[in-house]
Scaffold this motif. Structure first.
Motif, mmCIF file in Angstrom:
data_model
loop_
_atom_site.group_PDB
_atom_site.id
_atom_site.type_symbol
_atom_site.label_atom_id
_atom_site.label_comp_id
_atom_site.label_asym_id
_atom_site.label_seq_id
_atom_site.Cartn_x
_atom_site.Cartn_y
_atom_site.Cartn_z
ATOM 1 N N PHE A 15 0.818 -1.193 0.000
ATOM 2 C CA PHE A 15 0.000 0.000 0.000
ATOM 3 C C PHE A 15 0.872 1.270 0.000
ATOM 4 O O PHE A 15 0.695 2.158 -0.796
ATOM 5 C CB PHE A 15 -0.902 -0.028 1.243
ATOM 6 N N LEU A 19 2.684 4.321 -3.505
ATOM 7 C CA LEU A 19 2.397 5.752 -3.588
ATOM 8 C C LEU A 19 3.463 6.413 -4.445
ATOM 9 O O LEU A 19 4.627 6.051 -4.385
ATOM 10 C CB LEU A 19 2.444 6.392 -2.194
ATOM 11 N N ARG A 59 4.975 4.733 9.633
ATOM 12 C CA ARG A 59 3.834 4.405 8.768
ATOM 13 C C ARG A 59 4.307 3.711 7.498
ATOM 14 O O ARG A 59 3.744 2.717 7.061
ATOM 15 C CB ARG A 59 3.078 5.676 8.416
ATOM 16 N N ALA B 188 -8.348 1.006 5.363
ATOM 17 C CA ALA B 188 -6.973 0.677 4.961
ATOM 18 C C ALA B 188 -6.789 0.662 3.447
ATOM 19 O O ALA B 188 -5.672 0.721 2.956
ATOM 20 C CB ALA B 188 -6.578 -0.667 5.539
ATOM 21 N N ARG B 190 -7.714 2.022 -0.649
ATOM 22 C CA ARG B 190 -7.726 3.330 -1.281
ATOM 23 C C ARG B 190 -9.123 3.801 -1.706
ATOM 24 O O ARG B 190 -9.249 4.766 -2.435
ATOM 25 C CB ARG B 190 -6.825 3.310 -2.520
ATOM 26 N N TYR B 205 -4.807 9.357 2.289
ATOM 27 C CA TYR B 205 -5.531 8.107 2.492
ATOM 28 C C TYR B 205 -5.910 7.971 3.963
ATOM 29 O O TYR B 205 -5.299 8.579 4.845
ATOM 30 C CB TYR B 205 -4.702 6.927 1.990
ATOM 31 N N ASP B 207 -6.089 5.279 5.941
ATOM 32 C CA ASP B 207 -5.679 4.114 6.741
ATOM 33 C C ASP B 207 -5.364 4.580 8.155
ATOM 34 O O ASP B 207 -4.730 5.604 8.362
ATOM 35 C CB ASP B 207 -4.444 3.451 6.111
ATOM 36 N N ASP B 597 -0.432 12.229 0.928
ATOM 37 C CA ASP B 597 0.028 10.963 0.348
ATOM 38 C C ASP B 597 0.278 11.042 -1.142
ATOM 39 O O ASP B 597 1.295 10.605 -1.635
ATOM 40 C CB ASP B 597 -1.021 9.868 0.614
#
Lengths: 703, 749
Positions: A15, A19, A59, B188, B190, B205, B207, B597
């Protein structure tokens, strides 16, 4: 269990790392320094050598947050992050978590090293942890299995009250371990490959001044041991970080080093522990202990200077030094000649964008990347070298190795991309010199303010000129000398007066015959206020010419900071001040001189200084930097001559004896100080009055 | 004797007058603003229209907006939390306020749930389908009314400054409205995110953070107030340029548009908050601006000086537009906002054609010099008009592509701050008016757009009727808005230079009038400072807290247009971007603020096809190739900053643009970049962006009107999309069934 955790984490990686890292718009501008003199340098914008590439934090790694204490890179480019909660996070080149290391003790239990402040990875991938709170260095293998625990050594070298609190560690290729202990101002602790303590290594020295030496002497003579023990001792500043280059030379950084002007923040130590880093200013070479690696500029908050604090140092394979300033969050890249390649970063402890910092605490380098840890943001910012940057580092590396011709094409490209890059100009100057293009070398060297190359090229140029035109020069000199001889002979024979105006003539001959001429002036009233005023103005103008137009090697003129008022005050102002003060004092001392006469004498006395200012300006273009003694000699001669004229002239106009003159001279100086003080007070009052008037006008306007 | 008596009487009168005047001093007079009665509104439907139903729940003091078609409910208390019938100090508060207590110097936060709802200090009434909520904050002694109404497509929330009541005990600083209306449950994946328009646009995001804290971003709309004294300037700002924010919550989304008082707004976004389980974006309206200062009592400390009064004419309102289905993402938000601006008349379709690239020529700067001991300044030329023409000609011939040309620093003060609009003329050193006209003639002959930049805001010399003393704006602390430029290394006031002043807002129309009169021969005018900087002026109430900027600047720009000039604006704020023919320095990324992000080209999605868009200068960026790829992704033509000459003296000026701009050094790279991309930019230049998507691989797909699709690969690895392999740092575009691929590696520094 661990496998499960890693699987869960890997999902988070997918995840996070898909990005798009878009941090191209730099939050601050990179800059470099143009070193003008030992005490002045100018910051100029420069093209980015490094760009922020990513931010690694809890994170992004899918972990719980913990304070980051230190970072280091291994030979494979992996980053080891020392977290404050007894963990070491290992991150690969693409910023993915490889593993988390905990240390397992000899008894199989997990070792606690909370709030450890230093980490080092050896070539063999052994991990060294500076367990600060527990006063030990933990040595473990790549999996965290404890190999050795180094505790406070038992050695007569160590003072009894010495506390072993390791903060930074490094190790050389022969296995010698360097440990910095918090609060230790004796230098780094040096251990051999068997971890036996050898000695302290490379302590900073306490800066000794004449005043401090006299103070110590006075204390020795006047105070007993008890009193002396009650006084604060000036101790050397401790190292905050240490790094080794590939040849095992140690580099240290020291934080805030002095109360007013910080110097010597970075040192390169010889095997004996002495500093071998030097800065060449062209006219002088200074030990880096006397060189300010930071800024002369300083911000002021709460009436106090916000001073820079170098907390981290790293050295790359090419020998470039990376130093981290925690106060402003700036990263400096220096070469081994103390030339600043670039400075970047920022944030002033309030950074809110990638590439700015809240509490920058550690720096590490790996090939073409730089990593900076922030203990407040709990993150590591990764910088990647730009295409431009890699050219600059490669070119400068070649230049430092003396490969000027090989570096030339790179520098040519670099100078096209960034006109502010003085290293390029300097290197191109050196390349041109190597190729025998001395005129071109001089042009580049002048652009780079590179006095050494300019001197060398100028010397070669002058030699070539003289050898090419020797006959012509010889004939010109002969003709010139013969001409002067003829002129003197003819003027004597025919009694030709070169200067017909008697007042001007007297003024000019004051330098040669001060007694005779000032007597003439006094008796025959041949002194001229107008001439004196013109001389005062000429003194100012010549001082300006000397400051502005002298060859770049001999002046630190900067049009931005140039202060004409200061120049006026130190020339015309001084003449007037002396004249007024001397006249006032002399009147009380029954001096016979009028104010007009004092002014004339003082102004006439400046004639040698005027000649010096003009002559030295012209001469500066033809002499070598090392010949500045000639200029100094000329200056001393001019000062002495001006002094003699002033003394003789003042004595004559007031009809004083020498002792009386000396007395009035002292009183004159005191009067001058008094006048300056009064003027200062009046100036302050006027300034406040003006501000008051402006405020009143504004209040009226906006109500 | 009589005279003496008279004098005594005069003196007594004078004393009385002084005494009475001194009475209006420090002692604060407080008035009771607490309503005598707090009214309640029964739960139930308040109003409805074709799309939505507006309900009120009195139990939880919550407003619910139900979408009739999807049945999705948006509520001031997050709906999933509403269903739990629980309370939370943050989630259950429809407003937060910050207030200042002048007696002890403290800045306090009050939340409606704790300070009003729980203590019964909330009055709710309904009038003709409109809900009026009056929050009385007991400790602060402040009453804030909130009016909520249902419009055709949105829920509007309004606060009128003249209805705010303060007892005088404390001062209201700001109001945050409906902090959890535009929110979503943390997730969590998108499918949910917050949208904030910082830079080009950013996604956060949702999350849930593995740390205890959330990720937050907060920024003033149109950037920090330029007329504010700051104690520290830490970094360049990449501001919010559009007065909007949004949230995507799985299949639903919401776009909030700040309709009134946007200049005074701060947009906050709080993502992945693990304390309450929600991510939210909301607006805070600053009613009292401030200066930062240092104070010394026993020791030094930092403090804020707040404006004494608030702008009573101000109206603050936010409209919340729900989105669902396919339009429930940032593409839908962009389409909605574009539609909103078009209907409002704030997005004017320019007939200008976007060129394949832009050349920004730097004219020169004033450099310090000394003549016989007297310091003076002289214009140091970087590029003359004729040199600019030669460069344009050469590039045109080499690439066969026309540029747009922007002349910066060609006025009499060069790139330096001096007179307003640099004296409104061109520097004779650079060729003067004659030189400009010659270049203009050449440009017109070749169909090249030419703009000359004028700074109408900053000045430090009195001239042309503008005085440094009387025409300088005032800060919140009633100081002249005059600031030293920053030192290049430590970003601290550089007192070697003159203070830069901001022109009083009320004088801006005069400056525009002078500009259109004096520069009537200039066809294209660039007003970057006017269109990108929002600032307060406390010399007039309307302009408090940057108030009235949108309206004032857009009116002024319209005046310029009405006088026949084309307009370029660099880094244009939303209100100016819609009017400009050309926008330069278009932000390509989100600025890299912590907490953000993803970068999305939202700004470009709104304005592309309406104005011509040009990127920040590639040759001054750290990552030429990366920036160019972002430009390609959003159809923004690349820009290059160029000078003809180099000079050591120019390095010593305040401008940060000279160092990498000498044409001879970057010519080859410029030509290479243009040749690689000119065909593409000529194709997409005037088209709208239909959609934008970021793929998991890191590549992005952008669709333009006319069926043109571009795929950009920003990653360091090759990617395969729809069976087509795309190398790292390359892009491919498809038009009319034909696909072309271009690799940008090596195309610049």
């Amino acid at each position: 269990m661990i496998k499960k955790q890693l699987t869960a984490l890997s999902l988070i990686f997918i995840f996070i790392f898909s990005l798009r890292l878009s941090v191209s718009a730099a939050p601050t501008d990179s800059f470099t320094h143009w070193d003008l003199t030992e005490n002045t340098k100018k910051a100029v914008y420069t093209k980015d050598v490094y760009k922020s590439d990513a931010v690694i934090n809890a994170r992004s790694l899918g972990l719980d947050s913990s304070i980051i204490q230190d970072i280091v890179c291994d030979k494979n480019g992996n980053i080891y992050i020392l977290a404050g909660d007894s963990r070491i996070l290992v991150v690969d080149e693409s910023y993915k978590l490889i593993k988390t290391i905990s240390v397992t003790g000899f008894d199989g239990l997990t070792v606690d090293f909370t709030d450890s402040r230093g980490i080092y990875i050896s070539e063999e991938n052994d991990i060294y942890i500076g367990d600060t709170n527990n006063g030990r260095v933990l040595v473990c293998d790549a999996e965290g299995k404890l190999i050795k625990e180094i505790i406070r050594p038992e050695s007569p070298i160590l003072p009894e009250d010495f506390a072993f609190t390791p903060t930074k560690i490094t190790r050389d290729s022969k296995g010698y371990l360097y440990v910095i202990s918090d609060g230790a101002y004796y230098g780094a602790l040096l251990f051999d490959s068997n971890y036996e303590f050898l000695s302290f290594y490379g302590a900073n020295a306490v800066e000794a001044t004449v005043l401090s030496t006299l103070q110590n002497l006075w204390d020795m003579l006047t105070k007993n041991d008890e009193k002396r023990s009650q006084e604060m001792k000036k101790l050397p500043y401790q190292f905050l970080d240490i790094a080794l280059d590939k040849e095992d030379f140690a580099y240290t950084c020291t934080g805030i080093t002095a109360d007013e002007s910080g110097v010597g923040q970075i040192r390169m130590l010889s095997p004996g522990g002495s500093n071998i880093l030097e800065k060449n200013f062209g006219t002088s070479v200074v030990d880096s202990g006397a060189f300010n690696f930071a800024e002369f500029d300083v911000a002021v908050r709460h009436d106090k200077d916000v001073r820079q604090n170098f907390v981290g140092i790293a050295v790359d394979d090419m020998g470039f030094i990376y130093a981290l300033d925690s106060t402003y969050g700036l990263i400096y890249v220096y070469d081994t000649d103390c030339n600043l390649v670039t400075a970047f970063g920022g944030g002033k402890n309030s950074g809110d964008r990638i590439g700015t910092y809240s509490a920058a605490c550690a720096i590490a380098v790996s090939e073409d990347k730089v990593f900076v840890a922030d203990s407040l943001q709990n993150s590591v910012t990764a910088y990647e070298i730009t295409e431009y940057g890699s050219k600059v580092l490669e070119a400068q590396s070649l230049t430092l190795d003396g490969e000027y011709i090989a570096a030339k094409p790179l520098w040519q490209e670099i100078s096209g991309l960034d006109q502010n890059n003085r290293l390029a100009m300097s290197a191109l100057g050196k390349a041109a010199y190597s190729e025998g293009n001395y005129k071109e070398a001089m042009t580049y060297a002048k652009m780079a303010m590179d006095r050494t190359t300019y001197d060398q090229a100028m010397k070669k140029n002058q030699e070539a000129f003289i050898s090419e035109n020797f006959v012509l020069i010889f004939l010109l000199i002969i003709t010139f000398l013969a001409g002067i001889a003829v002129l003197i002979a003819v003027s004597k024979k025919r009694q030709i007066v070169l200067v017909k105006n008697q007042r001007v003539s007297i003024m000019l001959s004051c330098c040669v015959h001060p007694f005779r001429n000032f007597n003439d002036k006094k008796k025959k009233k041949m002194g001229s206020v107008i001439l004196a005023a013109i001389l005062s103005v000429l003194f100012f103008v010549s001082a300006v010419i000397n400051m502005v137009y002298k060859d770049f090697r001999f002046t630190s003129f900067d049009a931005v900071t140039y202060n004409p008022v200061y120049q006026l005050v130190t020339t015309v102002g001084l003449i007037l001040l002396w004249s007024v003060a001397n006249w006032a004092v002399s009147v009380l001392q029954q001096g016979k001189g009028l104010f007009k006469e004092v002014f004339i004498v003082t102004s006439y006395a400046m004639l040698p200084m005027i000649v010096y200012n003009l002559l030295s300006t012209a001469v500066s273009y033809f002499i070598n930097s090392s010949s500045d003694v000639l200029l100094s000699g000329m200056y001393v001669a001019a000062i002495i001559l001006s002094g003699i004229i002033l003394v003789v002239g003042t004595m004559i106009v007031h009809e004083f004896s020498l002792p009386r003159f000396l007395l009035t001279a002292i009183l004159t100086v005191l009067a001058m100080i008094l006048i300056v003080f009064v003027l200062f007070m009046v100036g302050m009052l006027l300034s406040q009055l003006w501000q008051f008037i402006v405020t009143v006008i504004l209040e009226i306007t906006y109500r | 004797m009589r005279k003496i008596k008279k004098y005594i009487i005069y003196m007594l009168n004078l004393s009385l007058l002084l005494l009475s005047l001194s009475a209006c001093s420090t002692e604060k007079v407080t008035v009771n603003v607490k309503p005598e009665k707090f009214e309640a509104l029964n739960s139930g439907t308040i109003t409805e229209n074709q799309k939505y139903i507006l309900d009120w729940d009195d139990t939880q003091k919550c407003i619910l907006l139900k979408n009739k078609e999807t049945s999705h409910i948006w509520s001031t208390l997050p709906y999933s939390f509403f269903l739990q019938n629980d309370t939370n100090i943050n989630l259950s508060s429809p407003i937060f306020i910050n207030y200042y207590n002048p007696n002890d110097g403290s800045l306090m936060t009050a939340k409606a749930f704790a300070d009003c709802i729980e203590s019964g200090n909330l009055s709710v009434t309904e009038d003709n389908g409109t809900i009026r909520m009056e929050f009385y904050f007991d400790d602060a002694e402040i009453l804030v009314p909130l009016v909520i109404s249902l419009n055709d497509n949105c829920l509007q929330v309004t606060v009128r400054a003249d209805e705010i009541k303060e007892s005088g005990k404390t001062q209201l600083i700001d109001i945050s409205v409906l902090p959890y209306f535009c929110s979503t449950v943390n997730s969590a994946d998108r499918s949910s995110y917050l949208f904030v328009p910082v830079g080009s646009g950013a996604l956060m995001y949702t999350d849930e953070d593995v740390q205890e804290f959330s990720r937050s971003y907060s920024g003033e709309v149109y950037g920090e107030d330029a007329a504010r004294y700051l104690l520290d300037d830490t970094a360049n700002e990449e501001p919010i340029r559009l007065p909007i924010f949004g949230v995507k919550a799985n299949d639903n989304a919401m776009l909030a548009i700040i309709e009134n008082g946007a200049e005074s707004a701060i947009i906050n976004a709080d993502a992945g908050n693990s304390r309450n389980g929600y991510s939210t974006a909301y607006a805070t309206f600053t009613v009292r601006g401030h200066d930062e200062t240092e104070v010394k009592r026993t020791d030094y400390s930092d403090a804020l000086i707040y404006a004494a009064e608030i702008n009573k004419k101000a109206v603050y309102s936010v409209c919340y537009y729900p989105l669902s289905g396919e339009s429930a993402d940032y593409n839908g938000m962009a389409a909605l906002y574009k539609d909103y601006l078009t209907k409002k008349g704030s997005l004017i379709d320019s007939d200008a054609e976007q060129s394949a690239y832009q050349l920004k020529f730097l004219g020169g700067s004033l450099v310090n010099d000394v003549i016989l001991g007297v310091p003076n300044t002289r214009m140091q030329s970087a590029t003359t008009f004729s040199e600019a023409q030669d460069i344009i000609k050469e590039l045109y011939e080499e690439t066969d592509a026309k540029p747009e040309v922007l002349l910066k620093g060609f006025a009499e003060d060069g790139l330096d701050i001096g007179r307003i609009a640099g004296g409104f003329g061109f520097s004779s050193v650079l060729g003067g008016k004659k030189g400009y006209l010659a270049l203009n003639e050449y440009s017109e002959e070749n169909g090249i757009s030419l703009f000359a930049e004028y700074d109408l805001i900053h000045f430090n010399n009195s001239s042309d009727g503008f005085s440094t003393i009387f025409d300088t704006a005032l800060t919140a602390g009633k100081q002249l808005a005059a600031f030293f430029p920053l030192k290049k290394n430590i970003r601290y006031a550089d007192e070697n230079y003159s203070k830069v002043r901001l022109l009083q807002r009320s004088v801006l129309p005069n400056a525009i009038e002078k500009l259109v009169n004096k520069a009537d021969y200039v066809s294209g005018i660039s007003l970057t400072a006017l269109g990108s900087i929002a600032y307060s002026d406390y010399s007039e109430q309307t302009y408090y807290a940057k108030g009235g900027t949108e309206k004032q600047v857009s009116n002024l720009l319209k005046v310029v247009k009405e006088n026949g000039h084309r307009i370029n604006i660099g880094k244009a704020n939303g209100y100016a971007a819609g009017i400009a023919d050309s926008i330069s320095d278009v932000p390509l990324t989100n600025g890299g603020y912590f907490g953000l992000d993803e970068s999305v080209p939202f700004y470009q999605m709104v304005f592309h096809g309406f104005s011509t868009l040009y990127s920040t200068s590639l040759n001054l960026s750290a990552d030429w190739c990366g920036e160019l790829l972002y430009a390609v992704e959003s159809g923004v033509s690349p820009s290059f900053t160029v000078t003809a000459n180099e000079s050591k003296a120019l390095a010593d000026t305040l401008s940060n643009e000279y160092y990498g701009s000498v044409y001879s050094g970057i010519k080859a790279d410029i030509i290479s970049a243009i040749k690689s991309t000119s065909d593409y930019f000529e194709l997409v230049g005037d088209r709208n962006i239909v959609s934008h998507k970021i793929l998991d691989s890191g590549a992005a797909v952008t669709q333009f009107s006319g069926g043109i699709t571009v795929i950009t690969n920003h990653s360091e690895n090759d990617v395969e999309i729809n069976g087509t392999k795309l190398q790292a740092n390359s892009f491919s575009y498809t038009s009319g069934g034909v696909t072309k691929t271009c690799n940008l590696t090596g195309g610049g520094q």
